[in-house]
Design an enzyme around this catalytic site. Structure first.
Site, PDB file in Angstrom:
ATOM      1  N   PRO A   1      35.277  48.198  37.381  1.00 36.08           N
ATOM      2  CA  PRO A   1      34.164  48.056  38.562  1.00 36.08           C
ATOM      3  C   PRO A   1      34.295  47.124  39.616  1.00 36.08           C
ATOM      4  O   PRO A   1      35.125  45.903  39.193  1.00 36.08           O
ATOM      5  CB  PRO A   1      32.920  47.836  37.576  1.00 36.08           C
ATOM      6  N   GLU A   2      34.289  47.252  40.915  1.00 36.02           N
ATOM      7  CA  GLU A   2      34.631  46.315  41.906  1.00 36.02           C
ATOM      8  C   GLU A   2      32.841  45.681  42.184  1.00 36.02           C
ATOM      9  O   GLU A   2      31.971  45.561  41.385  1.00 36.02           O
ATOM     10  CB  GLU A   2      34.525  47.185  43.193  1.00 36.02           C
TER      11      GLU A   2
ATOM     12  N   LYS B   1      33.665  39.589  40.055  1.00 36.27           N
ATOM     13  CA  LYS B   1      33.623  40.568  38.872  1.00 36.27           C
ATOM     14  C   LYS B   1      32.822  39.907  37.778  1.00 36.27           C
ATOM     15  O   LYS B   1      32.919  40.474  36.483  1.00 36.27           O
ATOM     16  CB  LYS B   1      34.776  41.166  38.429  1.00 36.27           C
TER      17      LYS B   1
ATOM     18  N   ARG C   1      36.982  28.564  39.754  1.00 32.11           N
ATOM     19  CA  ARG C   1      38.275  29.026  39.990  1.00 32.11           C
ATOM     20  C   ARG C   1      38.202  30.374  40.623  1.00 32.11           C
ATOM     21  O   ARG C   1      39.284  30.919  41.031  1.00 32.11           O
ATOM     22  CB  ARG C   1      38.819  29.308  38.566  1.00 32.11           C
TER      23      ARG C   1
ATOM     24  N   ASN D   1      40.502  47.848  43.650  1.00 32.13           N
ATOM     25  CA  ASN D   1      41.674  48.494  44.435  1.00 32.13           C
ATOM     26  C   ASN D   1      41.110  49.478  45.417  1.00 32.13           C
ATOM     27  O   ASN D   1      41.732  49.818  46.327  1.00 32.13           O
ATOM     28  CB  ASN D   1      42.279  49.648  43.419  1.00 32.13           C
TER      29      ASN D   1
ATOM     30  N   ARG E   1      49.356  47.489  39.955  1.00 28.53           N
ATOM     31  CA  ARG E   1      48.272  48.435  40.456  1.00 28.53           C
ATOM     32  C   ARG E   1      49.041  49.273  41.601  1.00 28.53           C
ATOM     33  O   ARG E   1      49.628  48.877  42.438  1.00 28.53           O
ATOM     34  CB  ARG E   1      46.999  47.598  40.957  1.00 28.53           C
TER      35      ARG E   1
END
Length: 359
Positions: free
Chosen positions: A2-3, A51, A173, A214, A323
């Protein structure tokens, strides 16, 4: 996977369904035993950072989330994680968010075969008033049950309890998230421009920009007319800010609707096809005739070997840092065309920059 917009939708759904209420927490699977330590606590709210999903729990309603006693459940869905909701009418903003899953209480067959019953649910006449009797799947890592509904988490990459310092470390981070009010886009600009790594890799680095996956990577680079292989240091600050400025309304629209749509209205009927794979590119509302169909939603993503909607050149794809990256070799040259793109096809023609509302 999931984005970022999906995780923001999850945070909204959990806050709307449980926010400010005492909940029961358990781990039917037995792999998240820490759930017992917050059982009976108040789910004070949830937030997304890229995410990462962070759900706040306090022992009492009167305790503010800034209090050191607050505990945060950190969830990263990864490739296979999903939340499924059931409850009273109006309880959930969505039935399921994350990897494809059957909805609780429905006799649907999900991708890959099998049914919800096979996953452990008693689906016999499971109407909304019967949600309290729904048996969790054996794979349920975490169940949250409140007075009006429940949510089950299955298949996450990470699920752990953090204190305030742990939450702060997670946020520290991560790069800035285009969907967060506290995001500083200049951090993104600085990290890109000091790196020799290609912009296609940098956009997928959650320490550079949080929440881009992506699809957004491929589509944002096409809209910016940027070659994915150009080093970040070769881009001007204006080019990088342009990518950020384009992502904000695109991702806001995704958070509001659950759909990624990056094409301008005048381009959607041109070469309206994508390359379907075993795991198809599916979005919320694909069966709704009023939404932009996925075949019209993207410029390059999953359109390898098909003609570019704008120039007719075959879209290419290749592996980039593990990817698949998609791009048009003609429209996306090494020399940016961002200025002409912005002039001829302003983002304002696609969406309201405040809420991502499609025309």
């Amino acid at each position: 996977m999931p984005e970022g917009h999906t995780v923001h939708r999850l945070a909204s759904a959990l806050t709307a369904g449980f926010g400010g209420r005492r909940v029961r927490t358990s781990s039917p699977q037995g792999r998240f035993l820490e759930a017992a330590s917050i059982d009976g606590w108040v789910l004070a709210g949830a937030e997304a950072a890229g995410k990462q999903l962070l759900i706040a729990f306090t022992p009492e309603e009167s305790v503010d989330v800034s209090d050191p006693v607050t505990r945060w459940v950190r969830v990263h869905l990864g490739l296979y994680g999903s939340w499924t909701f059931a409850g009273e009418e109006g309880f959930a903003l969505a039935h399921a968010i994350g990897a494809p899953r059957v909805r609780i209480g429905e006799r649907e067959t999900r991708q890959g075969g099998g049914s919800g019953a096979a996953d452990g649910y008693d689906l016999h006449d499971a109407a909304t008033e019967d949600w309290r009797r729904l048996v969790p799947r054996p794979t349920t890592r975490l169940r949250i049950a409140g007075p009006h509904g429940l949510a089950d988490l299955t298949g996450p990459t990470a699920c752990e309890i953090l204190d305030a310092d742990g939450r702060a470390a997670v946020l520290e981070r991560l790069g800035p998230d285009p969907l967060r009010e506290d995001a500083d886009p200049e951090r993104f600009v600085e990290r890109v421009r000091r790196s020799r790594t290609s912009i296609g890799v940098l956009l997928m680095n959650q320490e550079v920009i949080a929440g881009v996956g992506n699809i957004y990577r491929a589509e944002a680079l096409f809209r910016a007319r940027l070659d994915p292989f150009v080093p970040g240091k070769d881009l001007t600050a204006g080019m990088v800010r342009g990518i950020w400025g384009d992502l904000v309304p695109l991702m806001r629209y995704g958070a509001r609707t659950g759909r990624i749509v990056t094409t301008e209205p005048e381009h959607r009927e041109i070469e309206a096809v994508i390359q379907e794979r075993t795991r198809a590119t599916r979005q919320n509302g694909d069966d709704d005739p009023s939404v932009v169909p996925r075949e019209q939603s993207f410029y390059t993503y999953h359109r390898q070997t098909l003609p570019c909607r704008l120039c007719g050149t075959a879209i290419r794809s290749t592996d980039l840092a593990g990817r698949t990256v998609f791009w048009c070799p003609r429209c996306q040259t090494r020399r940016s065309r961002r200025a002409s793109w912005t002039t001829e096809h302003p983002v304002a023609a696609w969406a309201d920059p405040q809420d991502g509302q499609l025309r």
